[in-house]
Design a protein around this motif. Structure first.
Motif, PDB file in Angstrom:
ATOM      1  N   ARG A 278       8.073  48.931 -16.504  1.00 28.62           N
ATOM      2  CA  ARG A 278       9.044  47.846 -16.674  1.00 28.62           C
ATOM      3  C   ARG A 278       8.519  46.561 -16.035  1.00 28.62           C
ATOM      4  O   ARG A 278       7.932  46.580 -14.950  1.00 28.62           O
ATOM      5  CB  ARG A 278      10.361  48.261 -16.031  1.00 28.62           C
ATOM      6  N   LYS A 279       8.723  45.435 -16.703  1.00 28.49           N
ATOM      7  CA  LYS A 279       8.337  44.112 -16.226  1.00 28.49           C
ATOM      8  C   LYS A 279       6.806  43.954 -16.194  1.00 28.49           C
ATOM      9  O   LYS A 279       6.072  44.707 -16.836  1.00 28.49           O
ATOM     10  CB  LYS A 279       8.961  43.811 -14.866  1.00 28.49           C
ATOM     11  N   TYR A 285       9.217  46.283 -10.074  1.00 28.34           N
ATOM     12  CA  TYR A 285       9.294  47.384 -11.031  1.00 28.34           C
ATOM     13  C   TYR A 285       7.873  47.804 -11.413  1.00 28.34           C
ATOM     14  O   TYR A 285       6.902  47.085 -11.146  1.00 28.34           O
ATOM     15  CB  TYR A 285      10.117  46.969 -12.245  1.00 28.34           C
ATOM     16  N   MET A 437      10.038  54.029 -17.348  1.00 31.85           N
ATOM     17  CA  MET A 437      10.318  52.615 -17.593  1.00 31.85           C
ATOM     18  C   MET A 437      11.485  52.096 -16.764  1.00 31.85           C
ATOM     19  O   MET A 437      11.905  50.936 -16.913  1.00 31.85           O
ATOM     20  CB  MET A 437      10.600  52.389 -19.080  1.00 31.85           C
ATOM     21  N   THR A 439      14.817  52.639 -16.685  1.00 30.65           N
ATOM     22  CA  THR A 439      15.930  52.129 -17.508  1.00 30.65           C
ATOM     23  C   THR A 439      17.264  52.770 -17.146  1.00 30.65           C
ATOM     24  O   THR A 439      18.316  52.219 -17.481  1.00 30.65           O
ATOM     25  CB  THR A 439      15.640  52.390 -18.996  1.00 30.65           C
TER      26      THR A 439
END
Length: 476
Positions: A278-279, A285, A437, A439
Motif C-alpha cells: 500500500r502507498k 504503509y 496490501m 486494506t
C-alpha cells in the motif's frame, strides 16, 4: 552538564576508536571478508524484473538474484532517504540519531559500522549520495567523522555533471553521476585490494531519484511506456548496469569470492502500482518501506529466498556477525543479527521492527547549489559559506522532547501483525500474511482485542525509548 559532555565528544570517540587497536594490528586480516553496500535511491520492491515488473530491464539484478540470497520482505528503516542511511550506519532507528527526516544530520556521537570495522582493521570508503551530513572538511558530521578513510560524495541527489566533495575539496565532474561514483568506488577497491586489509565500501547511487535525466547505455528504452515514469525506469536500468560493472570488476580484481555484496534501496518506489504494498515513498504503509534486497557472498555460496521480515537496521549487527567481529554496542540497537537466516541455520525473526516517520519535518538540501557555492569560495581562497548552517548542524542541538511524544506515524511490525499509530490517537491493525496490501483494519475486531492491547503497549514502550535516545540519554 549535557552541553559540557558533548563538547568533549571528539575525545570520547577517539578513545573508542583507538581502544584495543592492537587487536586489529595483531590479528591476521586475510580471512575477513570485504563488505560492499550498494543502495539505489527510491527504487520500489516491484521495480525489478526478478520481482515481476512487466517491462523494466534489470539483467544484472536478475542474475544476482538467481545465484545469491534474496530478501523478499526487506524493509528500509524509514520511507525517505536520509533516515534510512542513518539506520544502515548505526543499526538504530533513525530518530534516535536525530535523523528524524530527510536533510537532517546524524549526530557525531553515534558509533557507526564504519567505526567498528575500522577498529577491526578495515579500510573504509564511501561514494555517492550521503544526505545525512556535511561535505566540508572541518565538520564533525562529514564521512571522516563517520569513520571513513576515503570519500567522494554529494549532499543529496545529483545527476549529470555533478558537484562532488572529495574529502572537502569540491569539483565539478563531467558525466553521469551514477557512473562517476562507480568509477570512484572501483578505483578505491583497486588501490587498496593488495594492502592486506579488508575493505568496507559504501556505494549510494543518486538514482533513480528525480529529475531522471541520467540515461543508461544502449538504445533508448521505454519510449512506449507512460511518460511520468519513463525516466525513472531508465535510471533503474542505469543503476543495474553499474552494478554489473562492479560485479565484473570484483572478479577481475580477484576479490569477488570473499566479498559480501549487499544491494538494497533506501525507501519505497515512486510508482504505487509496483511498490510491493500500500502507498509508496513517504509512507509507513508497506509500499513506502518494502524494498528489493539481495546478498551475495560466493565464498559461502549463500543462495535462496527468504520471506522473514528484516530491515536496514539489521545490516550493522548482521554484517559484523558474518565477518566474525564481536559487536559491543555503546548505544541501544534496534537491529538484530539475522545472519542465521541468511546462512540457513534459522528460519524466524526474534524481535519486532519499529518504524516512525514525520516526527519532524524534513530540510531541503540542494547538493549542486551548495557544493558549487563552496567550490567558488575555495578557488577564490575566500571564507567558506554555510559554516553556521551546515558545519555544526545538529552537533550541539539537544532539544528535550517529552517522553510521551507521539507526533507523526509509527508502526510496529511483529510479523505477520502490523500495528499503526497515527499521531498517537488513531490505531490500525493488519495481518500482513492475509492482507499484504493493508486494506482490512482489524483494530476494532474483538477477536484481536488482546493482541491489539499487547502491541499497543510494546509500541508505546519502544517510542518512549526512541525519545530518550533523541534527547541524548544514550551518550551519558
Amino acid at each position: 552538564m549535557i552541553r559540557h559532555f558533548f563538547l568533549t565528544t571528539p575525545l570520547f570517540l577517539m578513545i573508542y576508536l583507538c581502544g584495543f587497536s592492537y587487536i586489529a594490528k595483531a590479528a591476521s586480516q586475510s580471512d575477513k571478508p570485504n563488505i560492499i553496500l550498494v543502495m539505489s535511491d527510491d527504487q520500489g520492491w516491484g521495480d525489478t524484473a526478478y520481482n515481476g515488473h512487466p517491462f523494466v530491464l534489470t539483467p544484472e539484478l536478475d542474475a544476482m538474484a538467481k545465484n545469491s540470497f534474496v530478501l523478499d520482505l526487506f524493509y528500509a528503516g524509514a520511507p525517505v532517504c536520509s533516515p534510512t542511511r542513518a539506520s544502515v550506519m548505526t543499526g538504530r532507528t533513525p530518530i534516535r540519531t536525530k535523523v528524524t527526516n530527510h536533510g537532517r544530520y546524524m549526530r557525531p556521537q553515534e558509533i557507526t559500522i564504519a567505526h567498528t570495522l575500522k577498529k577491526a582493521g578495515y579500510i573504509n570508503g564511501i561514494f555517492g549520495k550521503v544526505h545525512m551530513g556535511s561535505g566540508q572538511v572541518n565538520s564533525p558530521c562529514n564521512p571522516s567523522g563517520m569513520g571513513f578513510d576515503e570519500w567522494i560524495i554529494g549532499l543529496n541527489f545529483f545527476d549529470n555533471n555533478p558537484y562532488l566533495s572529495h574529502k572537502g575539496i569540491i569539483k565539478q565532474r563531467k558525466g553521469k553521476g551514477s557512473v562517476i561514483i562507480m568509477d570512484d568506488a572501483i578505483s578505491f577497491l583497486n588501490k587498496n585490494k593488495d594492502k592486506g586489509q579488508p575493505l568496507f565500501t559504501v556505494i549510494w547511487f543518486p538514482s533513480p531519484h528525480d529529475p531522471h535525466v541520467e540515461l543508461p547505455e544502449g538504445p533508448s528504452l521505454y519510449d512506449n511506456q507512460h511518460k511520468k515514469h519513463r525516466g525513472y525506469y531508465r535510471e533503474i536500468t542505469l543503476v543495474d548496469q553499474q552494478l554489473g560493472r562492479l560485479r565484473t570488476e570484483l572478479k577481475n580484481m580477484g576479490i569477488a569470492k570473499n566479498t559480501i555484496l549487499w544491494y538494497c534501496s533506501d525507501n519505497g518506489g515512486l510508482n504505487e502500482k509496483t511498490s510491493g504494498g500500500r502507498k509508496k515513498k513517504g509512507s509507513i504503509y508497506e509500499g513506502g518501506l518494502r524494498v528489493p534486497s539481495i546478498i551475495e557472498w560466493p565464498a559461502h555460496k549463500i543462495k535462496g529466498r527468504s520471506s522473514v521480515a528484516m530491515s536496514t537496521c539489521d545490516m550493522y549487527p548482521t554484517l559484523l556477525a558474518m565477518a566474525g567481529i564481536e559487536l559491543s554496542p555503546l548505544h541501544p540497537l534496534d537491529g538484530i543479527d539475522v545472519s542465521g537466516i541468511i546462512m540457513g541455520t534459522e528460519d524466524e525473526r526474534k524481535k519486532p521492527i519499529g518504524f516512525w516517520h514525520n516526527f519532524q519535518s524534513g530540510q531541503g538540501t540542494w547538493s549542486d547549489k551548495i557544493l558549487k557555492a563552496i567550490m567558488k569560495k575555495q578557488k577564490a581562497h575566500s571564507p567558506l559559506p554555510h559554516d553556521a548552517l551546515r558545519i555544526n548542524k545538529d552537533v550541539y542541538d539537544f532539544p528535550q522532547f517529552p517522553e510521551d511524544s507521539v507526533t507523526g506515524h509509527a508502526a510496529w511490525n511483529d510479523w505477520p501483525w502490523k500495528l499503526h499509530r497515527i499521531n498517537g490517537t488513531k490505531f490500525e491493525l493488519y495481518n500482513l500474511q492475509d492482507d499484504p496490501m493493508e486494506t482490512r483494519d482489524l483494530s476494532r475486531n474483538d477477536q484481536h482485542k488482546q493482541r491489539l492491547a499487547s502491541m499497543k503497549k510494546e509500541l508505546d514502550l519502544w517510542m518512549r525509548s526512541v525519545i530518550r535516545s533523541l534527547n541524548g540519554k544514550d551518550y551519558k
